[in-house]
Design an enzyme around this catalytic site. Structure first.
Site, mmCIF file in Angstrom:
data_model
loop_
_atom_site.group_PDB
_atom_site.id
_atom_site.type_symbol
_atom_site.label_atom_id
_atom_site.label_comp_id
_atom_site.label_asym_id
_atom_site.label_seq_id
_atom_site.Cartn_x
_atom_site.Cartn_y
_atom_site.Cartn_z
ATOM 1 N N ASP A 74 -26.028 -78.942 23.029
ATOM 2 C CA ASP A 74 -27.399 -79.434 23.209
ATOM 3 C C ASP A 74 -28.417 -78.359 22.837
ATOM 4 O O ASP A 74 -28.109 -77.166 22.826
ATOM 5 C CB ASP A 74 -27.636 -79.930 24.648
ATOM 6 C CG ASP A 74 -27.442 -78.850 25.700
ATOM 7 O OD1 ASP A 74 -26.478 -78.065 25.572
ATOM 8 O OD2 ASP A 74 -28.249 -78.765 26.640
ATOM 9 N N GLU A 136 -26.218 -77.913 28.642
ATOM 10 C CA GLU A 136 -26.321 -76.529 29.120
ATOM 11 C C GLU A 136 -27.759 -76.221 29.479
ATOM 12 O O GLU A 136 -28.054 -75.622 30.500
ATOM 13 C CB GLU A 136 -25.825 -75.550 28.055
ATOM 14 C CG GLU A 136 -25.724 -74.097 28.534
ATOM 15 C CD GLU A 136 -27.007 -73.280 28.410
ATOM 16 O OE1 GLU A 136 -27.093 -72.212 29.022
ATOM 17 O OE2 GLU A 136 -27.947 -73.719 27.724
#
Ligand SMILES: [Zn+2]
Length: 385
Positions: A74, A136
């Site tokens: 991400d 994350e």
């Protein structure tokens, strides 16, 4: 050779718009397909919505231990940022590769995949694992899910390299980041009769008092050789929302707070102390007046810190691979602490600088990617000889 392949893969990865709020299933299937084509054993884990996935892939012998290369898929949003070029179209200029995620941290993922594709997996003497995660940037939620799954399966790599941008320096520690919202529900009433209501604001204020008391105690618990600045675990009260009017007993209060532990034992100490304070102190008092009064807690994030260890096989290995001497600590949290909790020796080392991350015109220097590829090539030689 690996560098060119890394750049080609990176261009593909940048084109997946994997902002944390959106699904990452496409990039995960891209990574999984390429790894499966090499004969990798893949385990996928998903979030509750099914729109976010992790992939954990292993090549080489199916035996315990091995080396793990880890990265999150991400990226942070590009909205409200003024980009010179399309953030999801990798653009090369002046020795730099521009695009959202080039530095944080698809560059490392690309290099890891390029290594897998250039290695002869049949010659590996120990397993080489890949951990590619979701969410994350919003609290290491994907890695937490993956680590829980690996723990249940009894899969514990010996060593993990987390390729967050450190300019290829060795980072052996960071504080944890634990964020909570504690919610108090009391009983509304007229201010002239405080004993007939349960004032949530007042109980929340006492809770904040306890947090401040703990903040002082934590200073004396700092490890003597703590490399962090400040060296102890900190607590911050970020928001306190409560009440509607001067003359109304507040029935609700929310306290948003965080702690940044330097050691897991501090986090345990704070959580236990607060839990005792709530269950033996505040809550019985509230419920003596109103049986439905409550104190609940939302966990926004519980990202474990990475504790510097005297013996760290990951630090030793990566120091040998990069020739780096010396290690440091950083102020940002990573997934490394979660792998450390699994029982893996972990180190953070990856291409690019954190100062180039999260901004408009994010980039990674090709030279940095090259250094990363060289490190991974040396790792490949070591694992196949
Ligand atoms: Zn990152």
């Amino acid at each position: 050779m690996t560098l060119q392949r890394t750049q080609d893969i990176l261009a593909d990865l940048i084109a997946f718009e994997t902002v944390s709020a959106d699904s990452n299933l496409q990039i995960i299937s891209y990574l999984r397909d390429r790894l499966q084509a090499l004969g990798a054993r893949c385990i996928e884990t998903r979030d509750d919505t099914g729109t976010k996935a992790n992939v954990f892939a292993s090549i080489g012998p199916d035996i315990p231990g091995g080396i793990l290369l880890s990265g999150h898929t991400d990226v942070v949003p590009v909205a409200d940022q003024n980009w010179t070029s399309d953030p999801f179209l990798m653009t090369e200029k002046d020795g730099r590769l521009y695009g959202r995620g080039t530095c944080d941290m698809k560059g490392f993922i690309a290099a890891a995949l390029a290594l897998a594709e250039t290695l002869d997996a049949r010659k590996l003497t120990q397993p080489l694992h890949f951990a590619f995660t979701y969410d994350e940037e919003t609290g290491c939620l994907g890695a937490q899910n993956m680590v829980n799954d690996l723990s249940e399966r009894g899969i514990v790599p010996d060593i993990a390299i987390i390729g967050e941008p450190t300019e290829m320096c060795l980072i052996e520690g960071h504080k944890g980041c634990y964020e909570y919202t504690t919610r108090f529900v009391g009983l509304e009433g007229h201010s002239s009769a405080p004993d007939d209501g349960v004032n949530a604001a007042e109980y929340a204020a006492r809770y904040v008092g306890k947090l401040l008391e703990l903040r002082q105690i934590l200073k004396s618990r700092a490890p003597t050789s703590s490399p962090f600045e400040p060296p102890w675990t900190t607590i911050n009260v970020g928001f306190f929302n409560s009440g509607v009017a001067h003359n109304v007993i507040a029935s609700k209060a929310d306290v948003g707070w965080e702690m940044r532990p330097v050691q897991a034992s501090d986090a345990d100490f704070v959580k236990q102390t607060l839990s005792d304070y709530v269950t033996q102190g505040l809550l019985p008092e509230m419920q003596a007046v109103h049986s439905e009064a409550s104190i609940t807690q939302d966990i926004t994030a519980e990202v474990a810190g990475l504790e510097p260890m005297e013996e760290n096989a990951a630090r030793k290995l990566v120091a040998e691979l990069t020739g780096a001497n010396g290690t440091g600590v950083v102020s940002f949290a990573t997934e490394a602490g979660l792998f450390q909790q699994l029982g893996t020796h972990a180190i953070v080392c990856g291409p690019g600088s954190i100062t180039q991350a999260h901004k408009a015109d994010e980039y990674v220097e090709i030279e940095q990617l090259d250094l990363c590829c060289r490190m991974l090539d040396r790792l490949g030689q070591r694992l196949t000889s």
